[in-house]
Design an enzyme around this catalytic site. Structure first.
Site, short mmCIF file in Angstrom:
data_model
loop_
_atom_site.label_atom_id
_atom_site.label_comp_id
_atom_site.label_asym_id
_atom_site.label_seq_id
_atom_site.Cartn_x
_atom_site.Cartn_y
_atom_site.Cartn_z
N SER A 1 18.31 58.25 55.81
CA SER A 1 17.77 59.54 56.24
C SER A 1 17.56 60.44 55.05
CB SER A 1 18.73 60.21 57.23
OG SER A 1 18.31 61.55 57.40
N GLY B 1 20.32 73.46 67.82
CA GLY B 1 20.24 73.38 69.28
C GLY B 1 18.83 73.11 69.77
N GLU C 1 23.88 59.32 74.24
CA GLU C 1 24.58 60.59 74.08
C GLU C 1 25.90 60.57 74.86
OE1 GLU C 1 24.15 63.62 71.80
OE2 GLU C 1 22.18 62.85 72.35
N ASP D 1 17.02 67.00 77.53
CA ASP D 1 16.48 66.89 76.18
C ASP D 1 15.63 65.63 76.02
OD1 ASP D 1 18.01 69.10 75.90
OD2 ASP D 1 19.55 68.16 74.66
C1 GLA Z 1 22.21 70.64 75.76
C2 GLA Z 1 22.23 69.36 76.58
C3 GLA Z 1 21.26 69.45 77.78
C4 GLA Z 1 21.48 70.74 78.58
C5 GLA Z 1 21.56 71.95 77.65
C6 GLA Z 1 21.94 73.20 78.39
O1 GLA Z 1 20.97 70.79 75.15
O2 GLA Z 1 21.90 68.26 75.78
O3 GLA Z 1 21.40 68.31 78.58
O4 GLA Z 1 22.63 70.63 79.36
O5 GLA Z 1 22.48 71.76 76.59
O6 GLA Z 1 20.95 73.56 79.30
#
Ligand code: GLA
Length: 393
Positions: free
Chosen positions: A68, A127, A163, A175
């Site tokens: 990476s 995030g 995950e 996500d």
């Molecule tokens: C993270 C998790 C998602 C979701 C958000 C909050 O991004 O990976 O699955 O729960 O937090 O909405």
């Protein structure tokens, strides 16, 4: 930020003259519907133009080599196609390794080793789902490289399993879904229980979506996230003593208000309240965007933030300072945290003509109060995980 010359880097790192295949998976923002996905509720994310690039070529043997450009100090990380269990020493490479493992276990045939170079331009720890992005770019590269026929939803679910089971964060499906199914200029309204979804065009006209990174170093994120999830499960159990519910996402506001006395713990009650009201806001948001009513949509974003601050308690001083500073600026329609919280990013809908003063003012307030600066990015909503052809590198 300018991307490095990825072809050159690939050929240098792996000492080859061959030309690799080139794949990309975006990161995501979530417009509204936070911490609702693992409660079987609705979410409203969109994939963005920042993400993870992967260059890959097959090998003659069973060796897999990962590198990476974001973690050059870790060097080339190696493993064998037949030994794919989680290994702490493999650090970031566990994400692609997990994906390769689950592909193999699901009879999705990976017939040789490979060399893969990753590069992500998603701001670190922000995030915006850099981990789901690396999972999904691995998914599309395996699909492309080994000619594997896999349904996109199946790939999304394998990403979530990496995950949950391989890495150990009990996250929902939002996500991977947003990244796997993203579409340019559209957000996705997803019902996380039925997995039914629809695209909503995002027309901002004179406005843009700004992403603002708190630049807070997040610690213990996974454990706080898992704790919230457990609190929701307890609240659900209490409600199930009287109501035939599968998820908190099944509850209407009226049902919740009538039966909330069943929830034993004060904290769990607050968590459930957020989920039920946020779920409703998400559906309202879809309608408002369809009508082109950005003003009202902005107000829902603000309500969402307050609920995440006061009831779900996942914001923290950095996000609250940023969002409050944004609310006070001219030209702002709405602002809220996005993603899991505990730091990370906020998103703001702001008038284009006010952008410069907006950034200056917010950054001043933020750095005065917090002691370091925030970073600002304009979000472009772009397509989901894919192969990139045509030599753009
Ligand atoms: C993270 C998790 C998602 C979701 C958000 C909050 O991004 O990976 O699955 O729960 O937090 O909405």
């Amino acid at each position: 930020m300018k991307n490095p010359n990825l072809l050159f880097e690939f050929q240098t790192v792996f000492d080859t003259t061959r030309t690799p295949r080139f794949f990309f998976a975006p990161g995501r923002i979530n417009l509204i519907g936070e911490h609702t996905d693992y409660n079987g509720g609705n979410v409203f994310p969109a994939s963005i133009s920042f993400g993870t690039y992967a260059l890959v070529q097959t090998r003659e043997d069973h060796l897999i080599r990962f590198f990476s450009l974001n973690f050059p100090d870790k060097g080339i990380i190696e493993c064998d196609l037949t030994e794919l269990s989680f290994n702490e020493e493999h650090d970031w490479a566990n994400y692609p390794k997990g994906m390769i493992k689950y592909f193999s276990e699901n009879s999705l045939k990976i017939s040789s080793g490979m060399d893969i170079l990753f590069y992500g331009n998603i701001p670190n720890g922000a995030g915006l789902s850099s981990s789901a992005s690396i999972e999904m770019v691995t998914g599309v590269l395996l699909e492309g490289l080994f000619d594997i026929s896999i349904d996109r939803l199946e790939m999304i679910k394998l990403g979530q399993r990496v995950e949950n089971e391989y890495i150990g964060v009990n996250s929902g499906i939002m996500d991977q879904f947003a990244i796997g199914r993203g579409r340019k200029h559209h957000a996705i309204l997803l019902n996380c229980q039925t997995l039914e979804y629809e695209y909503a065009p995002i027309q901002l006209d004179d406005h843009v979506i700004m992403i603002i990174n708190t630049n807070k170093q997040r610690t213990l994120m996974g454990s706080k996230y898992n704790e919230r999830r457990a609190q929701c499960e307890e609240a659900l159990k209490d409600l199930q003593t009287e109501l035939p519910l599968q998820n908190l996402g099944d509850l209407t506001i009226e049902q919740f208000e009538k039966h909330k006395y069943l929830i034993q713990e004060e904290t769990n009650l607050k968590r459930a309240k957020h989920v039920v009201y946020e779920n409703k806001r998400t559906l309202e948001a879809l309608e408002l965007l369809r009508q082109g009513n950005l003003d009202q949509f902005g107000l829902l974003m603000n309500e969402s933030h307050l609920s995440l601050q006061c009831d779900y308690e996942v914001t923290g001083i950095e996000l609250d300072t940023l969002v409050k500073a944004a609310w006070d600026q001219p030209g702002v329609l709405g602002a809220r945290m996005t993603g899991a919280g505990f730091g990370g990013c906020a998103i703001v809908i702001v008038e284009k003509s006010k952008l410069d003063s907006f950034k200056d003012n917010v950054n001043k307030i933020y750095s005065n109060e917090i002691g370091y600066e925030a970073s600002f990015y304009t979000a472009t909503i772009d397509d989901g995980a894919r192969e990139i052809t045509g030599g753009v590198f």
